[in-house]
Write a protein that holds these residues in place. Structure first.
Motif, PDB file in Angstrom:
ATOM      1  N   ASP A   5       0.797  -1.224   0.000  1.00  0.00           N
ATOM      2  CA  ASP A   5       0.000   0.000   0.000  1.00  0.00           C
ATOM      3  C   ASP A   5       0.833   1.279   0.000  1.00  0.00           C
ATOM      4  OD1 ASP A   5      -2.429  -1.361   0.014  1.00  0.00           O
ATOM      5  OD2 ASP A   5      -2.448  -1.504   2.202  1.00  0.00           O
ATOM      6  N   GLN A   6       2.012   1.251   0.650  1.00  0.00           N
ATOM      7  CA  GLN A   6       2.718   2.501   0.878  1.00  0.00           C
ATOM      8  C   GLN A   6       4.159   2.526   0.393  1.00  0.00           C
ATOM      9  OE1 GLN A   6       2.224   2.793   5.102  1.00  0.00           O
ATOM     10  NE2 GLN A   6       0.064   3.263   4.955  1.00  0.00           N
ATOM     11  N   GLY A   7       4.695   1.419  -0.026  1.00  0.00           N
ATOM     12  CA  GLY A   7       6.095   1.394  -0.422  1.00  0.00           C
ATOM     13  C   GLY A   7       6.334   2.006  -1.785  1.00  0.00           C
ATOM     14  N   LYS A  12       6.936  -2.501  -3.499  1.00  0.00           N
ATOM     15  CA  LYS A  12       5.654  -3.084  -3.912  1.00  0.00           C
ATOM     16  C   LYS A  12       5.881  -4.352  -4.733  1.00  0.00           C
ATOM     17  CE  LYS A  12       3.063   1.217  -3.850  1.00  0.00           C
ATOM     18  NZ  LYS A  12       2.328   2.214  -4.615  1.00  0.00           N
ATOM     19  N   ALA A  13       6.828  -4.300  -5.659  1.00  0.00           N
ATOM     20  CA  ALA A  13       7.121  -5.482  -6.481  1.00  0.00           C
ATOM     21  C   ALA A  13       7.629  -6.622  -5.608  1.00  0.00           C
ATOM     22  CB  ALA A  13       8.133  -5.138  -7.570  1.00  0.00           C
ATOM     23  N   TYR A  14       8.515  -6.312  -4.675  1.00  0.00           N
ATOM     24  CA  TYR A  14       9.059  -7.334  -3.782  1.00  0.00           C
ATOM     25  C   TYR A  14       7.957  -7.948  -2.915  1.00  0.00           C
ATOM     26  CZ  TYR A  14      11.823  -9.676  -0.235  1.00  0.00           C
ATOM     27  OH  TYR A  14      12.334 -10.627   0.606  1.00  0.00           O
ATOM     28  N   GLY A  48       1.217   1.693 -14.408  1.00  0.00           N
ATOM     29  CA  GLY A  48       2.319   2.225 -13.614  1.00  0.00           C
ATOM     30  C   GLY A  48       3.565   1.418 -13.934  1.00  0.00           C
ATOM     31  N   ASP A  49       4.252   0.979 -12.935  1.00  0.00           N
ATOM     32  CA  ASP A  49       5.465   0.197 -13.113  1.00  0.00           C
ATOM     33  C   ASP A  49       5.100  -1.214 -13.581  1.00  0.00           C
ATOM     34  OD1 ASP A  49       7.625  -1.689 -12.387  1.00  0.00           O
ATOM     35  OD2 ASP A  49       8.578   0.088 -11.545  1.00  0.00           O
ATOM     36  N   PRO A  50       5.551  -1.613 -14.779  1.00  0.00           N
ATOM     37  CA  PRO A  50       5.169  -2.924 -15.305  1.00  0.00           C
ATOM     38  C   PRO A  50       5.676  -4.100 -14.473  1.00  0.00           C
ATOM     39  CG  PRO A  50       6.621  -1.787 -16.857  1.00  0.00           C
ATOM     40  CD  PRO A  50       6.341  -0.848 -15.735  1.00  0.00           C
ATOM     41  N   MET A  51       6.778  -3.929 -13.753  1.00  0.00           N
ATOM     42  CA  MET A  51       7.261  -5.023 -12.916  1.00  0.00           C
ATOM     43  C   MET A  51       6.404  -5.175 -11.662  1.00  0.00           C
ATOM     44  SD  MET A  51       9.350  -6.412 -14.820  1.00  0.00           S
ATOM     45  CE  MET A  51       9.738  -7.749 -13.717  1.00  0.00           C
ATOM     46  N   VAL A  52       5.872  -4.077 -11.165  1.00  0.00           N
ATOM     47  CA  VAL A  52       4.925  -4.146 -10.045  1.00  0.00           C
ATOM     48  C   VAL A  52       3.666  -4.862 -10.529  1.00  0.00           C
ATOM     49  CG1 VAL A  52       3.441  -2.801  -8.503  1.00  0.00           C
ATOM     50  CG2 VAL A  52       5.817  -2.106  -8.873  1.00  0.00           C
ATOM     51  N   GLN A  53       3.195  -4.482 -11.704  1.00  0.00           N
ATOM     52  CA  GLN A  53       2.017  -5.127 -12.283  1.00  0.00           C
ATOM     53  C   GLN A  53       2.261  -6.629 -12.460  1.00  0.00           C
ATOM     54  OE1 GLN A  53       1.842  -2.469 -15.768  1.00  0.00           O
ATOM     55  NE2 GLN A  53      -0.341  -2.288 -15.281  1.00  0.00           N
TER      56      GLN A  53
END
Length: 123
Positions: A5-7, A12-14, A48-53
């Motif tokens: 939620d906040q990183g 977030k990806a990790y 947003g960030d494709p690796m987070v997705q």
């Protein structure tokens, strides 16, 4: 769940990758859903960030192996962003989204939703 939620993007990806690994276990799939893991993961599917997705979609892919989670994931609004991810320029995002959609489509109702969202054309 705080990192989701906040990183920052890396955190977030990790965090999503950790949830993906935990969701390989069928008992964990149930516990994770009961403890609110689905909605934060669905939020990470937004552009947003494709690796987070990709990491979030991977976690949902594993969570969707559970029959009850298939419904919960679809109800949380995951199908449309997963279909959109099929058009990503990042292969990992495409593969994770396709895997999650594959597991979700075991449910007949979800098949219709994926088709309506343009999932057939995307594949």
């Amino acid at each position: 769940m705080g990192q989701i939620d906040q990183g920052d993007a890396d955190q977030k990806a990790y965090a999503a990758m950790e949830l993906q690994t935990m969701a390989l276990d069928s008992k964990s799939q149930v516990l994770m859903a009961q403890n609110g893991a689905i909605d934060p993961l669905v939020k990470l599917l937004q552009p947003g960030d494709p690796m987070v997705q990709a990491s979030a979609a991977g976690a949902l892919w594993n969570l969707a192996a559970n029959e009850q989670n298939k419904f919960a994931i679809a109800q949380s609004g995951a199908i449309q962003p997963l279909v959109a991810m099929l058009y990503s320029e990042v292969r990992e995002a495409q593969l994770s989204a396709a895997g999650a959609l594959q597991n979700l489509c075991v449910n007949a109702s979800n098949k219709k939703t994926v088709a309506t969202a343009g999932g057939i054309e995307a594949l």
